[in-house]
Design a protein around this motif. Structure first.
Motif, PDB file in Angstrom:
ATOM      1  N   PRO A 119      15.783  -4.837  -5.713  1.00  0.00           N
ATOM      2  CA  PRO A 119      14.665  -5.633  -5.450  1.00  0.00           C
ATOM      3  C   PRO A 119      15.101  -6.606  -4.253  1.00  0.00           C
ATOM      4  O   PRO A 119      16.251  -6.700  -4.139  1.00  0.00           O
ATOM      5  N   PRO A 120      14.059  -7.559  -3.837  1.00  0.00           N
ATOM      6  CA  PRO A 120      14.503  -8.391  -2.734  1.00  0.00           C
ATOM      7  C   PRO A 120      15.317  -9.573  -3.299  1.00  0.00           C
ATOM      8  O   PRO A 120      15.168  -9.791  -4.396  1.00  0.00           O
ATOM      9  N   ALA A 121      16.308  -9.780  -2.471  1.00  0.00           N
ATOM     10  CA  ALA A 121      17.228 -10.791  -2.927  1.00  0.00           C
ATOM     11  C   ALA A 121      16.755 -12.189  -2.540  1.00  0.00           C
ATOM     12  O   ALA A 121      15.767 -12.351  -1.738  1.00  0.00           O
ATOM     13  N   PRO A 122      16.978 -13.104  -3.228  1.00  0.00           N
ATOM     14  CA  PRO A 122      16.592 -14.557  -3.142  1.00  0.00           C
ATOM     15  C   PRO A 122      16.817 -15.081  -1.493  1.00  0.00           C
ATOM     16  O   PRO A 122      17.861 -14.657  -1.085  1.00  0.00           O
ATOM     17  N   THR A 123      16.189 -15.756  -0.895  1.00  0.00           N
ATOM     18  CA  THR A 123      16.434 -16.300   0.361  1.00  0.00           C
ATOM     19  C   THR A 123      16.737 -17.630   0.632  1.00  0.00           C
ATOM     20  O   THR A 123      16.765 -18.287  -0.524  1.00  0.00           O
ATOM     21  N   GLY A 124      17.138 -18.182   1.679  1.00  0.00           N
ATOM     22  CA  GLY A 124      17.466 -19.543   1.856  1.00  0.00           C
ATOM     23  C   GLY A 124      19.090 -19.730   1.782  1.00  0.00           C
ATOM     24  O   GLY A 124      19.717 -18.837   1.770  1.00  0.00           O
ATOM     25  N   GLY A 125      19.653 -20.982   2.082  1.00  0.00           N
ATOM     26  CA  GLY A 125      20.650 -21.469   2.029  1.00  0.00           C
ATOM     27  C   GLY A 125      21.292 -21.445   0.842  1.00  0.00           C
ATOM     28  O   GLY A 125      22.028 -20.875   0.220  1.00  0.00           O
ATOM     29  N   ALA A 126      21.356 -22.978   0.091  1.00  0.00           N
ATOM     30  CA  ALA A 126      21.911 -23.524  -0.796  1.00  0.00           C
ATOM     31  C   ALA A 126      20.969 -24.448  -1.717  1.00  0.00           C
ATOM     32  O   ALA A 126      19.962 -25.038  -1.313  1.00  0.00           O
ATOM     33  N   GLY A 127      21.039 -24.377  -3.014  1.00  0.00           N
ATOM     34  CA  GLY A 127      20.380 -25.170  -3.715  1.00  0.00           C
ATOM     35  C   GLY A 127      20.993 -26.827  -3.634  1.00  0.00           C
ATOM     36  O   GLY A 127      21.791 -26.979  -3.115  1.00  0.00           O
ATOM     37  N   GLN A 128      20.323 -27.493  -4.662  1.00  0.00           N
ATOM     38  CA  GLN A 128      20.605 -28.905  -4.552  1.00  0.00           C
ATOM     39  C   GLN A 128      22.149 -29.353  -5.173  1.00  0.00           C
ATOM     40  O   GLN A 128      22.434 -28.667  -5.853  1.00  0.00           O
ATOM     41  N   GLY A 129      22.866 -30.357  -4.647  1.00  0.00           N
ATOM     42  CA  GLY A 129      23.947 -30.714  -5.149  1.00  0.00           C
ATOM     43  C   GLY A 129      23.420 -31.609  -6.227  1.00  0.00           C
ATOM     44  O   GLY A 129      22.552 -31.819  -6.960  1.00  0.00           O
ATOM     45  N   VAL A 130      24.690 -32.417  -6.472  1.00  0.00           N
ATOM     46  CA  VAL A 130      24.602 -33.253  -7.667  1.00  0.00           C
ATOM     47  C   VAL A 130      24.461 -34.808  -7.407  1.00  0.00           C
ATOM     48  O   VAL A 130      24.633 -35.555  -8.297  1.00  0.00           O
TER      49      VAL A 130
END
Length: 377
Positions: free
Chosen positions: A234-245
């Motif tokens: 399946p297609p892999a998620p795209t983008g760089g990184a999620g939110q920090g804390v």
């Protein structure tokens, strides 16, 4: 290796990366450090047990001393009561003697003289004179006997008080020994706590390395299987990184805190844990299994849109029967990490999670119940 046994058991129930893999292991360096730390922990624990046994012996000895002090004090009080009784008896006898002497003085000895003059014969005179002497001697003897007993009781009381003083000195010495043992115990306990913390950290590191090795091996097998089956992943998620804390809203912070405090509800209950987290954070429950949550709320596969408090799920994956049927779900907690319930609460790397569980459908994320926590206080 109880932790590894638990990890394997969880894998059988939940589809953890350990499932069906060839005994993934941590690094030799970590295992050696853990072995040394466990050995040190056992040594410190043995020392603590030794101090505890010594303390118990001291406490028993002190208890015996306290009992002897208590018994001696009771004997002192008993002797004092006897002394007071003899003093009262002596006082009474002296009073009788004093009264008799006073009466004799007032009559100027006429009573005794009358008794002697009333003698009918010389034999009566001798007898009456002997009677008067005997009576006086008996009074003096009685007083002397009481005085002797009183002196003996005073001596015994003095000895008991000396014994009590010695016992109290011993009690104080034992108290100092107990205090020293307690200080030793506290010092060793500090070392034990430090050793325990080191062992705990190393066990967590070992388990993380085992998990990472298992996930890597599982991903390799998955890709090999797809390659042999000529199946397109399946297609892999795209983008760089999620939110920090940093800069979290109040609702996001509550979910994050709830993730760290909500216990595992049991094996194969990943969705139940997610629901409990949101309920404990005061945001209501999230109904359904992992596949339900995936289809209802997980709409994005762009990492740039991933926010703290979002649920991350797949509707199915191939590692276990339960995984194929119900999928899996966790909660994004920032810094590219996911917290999940897999028979225990586990903190997983986002990319590792995606690689492991995303073998059939694309992992996706979104706000549970459609509530954007980033805008709520």
């Amino acid at each position: 290796m109880r932790a590894l046994v638990g990890l394997t058991a969880s894998a059988l129930l939940l589809g953890s990366p350990v499932q069906a893999l060839a005994e993934p292991s941590a690094s030799k360096e970590t295992l050696d450090k853990l072995g040394d730390a466990e050995s040190q922990l056992a040594s410190v624990q043995a020392k603590l047990d030794e101090i505890a046994a010594h303390y118990q012996q001291l406490a028993k000895a002190q208890d015996e001393t306290l009992s002897q002090i208590e018994q001696t004090q009771a004997e002192i009080e008993s002797k004092q009561a006897e002394i007071e009784s003899k003093q009262a008896e002596l006082k009474a006898k002296r009073a009788v003697l004093s009264e008799r002497v006073s009466a004799s003085y007032k009559t100027r000895g006429n009573d005794a003289l009358a008794l002697l003059l009333s003698s009918a014969s010389f034999e009566d005179l001798i007898s009456n004179a002997y009677y008067l002497d005997a009576m006086n001697q008996r009074d003096h003897d009685a007083i002397a006997e009481v005085q002797k007993i009183e002196r003996e009781l005073d001596r015994e009381k003095s000895e008991l008080e000396g014994k009590k003083s010695e016992l109290e000195d011993l009690r104080d010495k034992q108290a100092q020994q107990l205090a020293a043992a307690q200080a030793d115990q506290a010092q060793v306990q500090t070392v034990l706590d430090s050793a325990s913390a080191e062992v705990k950290d190393l066990m967590a590191q070992r388990d993380a390395e085992i998990m990472a090795a298992a996930q890597a091996e599982a991903e390799k097998k998955r890709l090999d299987a797809l390659a042999h089956a000529n199946v397109t992943p399946p297609p892999a998620p795209t983008g760089g990184a999620g939110q920090g804390v940093d800069g979290l809203s109040g609702a996001q912070s509550r979910v994050l805190n709830s993730c760290n405090s909500t216990p595992c509800p049991g094996a194969s209950l990943c969705a139940a844990w997610v629901s409990n987290v949101f309920q404990n954070a005061g945001l209501g429950s999230v109904s359904g299994n992992a596949n339900d949550m995936y289809s209802r709320w997980c709409t994005s596969s762009n990492k740039d849109s991933l926010k703290v408090g979002m649920i991350v799920a797949v509707s199915t994956y191939t590692k276990t029967t339960a995984g194929r049927t119900y999928g899996h779900v966790g909660i994004y907690v920032g810094n590219n990490q996911i917290m999940e319930s897999i028979g225990y609460i586990h903190l997983n790397d986002l990319n590792s999670w995606i690689a492991y569980y995303g073998d059939t459908v694309t992992p996706r994320w979104g706000w549970a119940n459609g509530i954007d926590l980033s805008t709520r206080g």
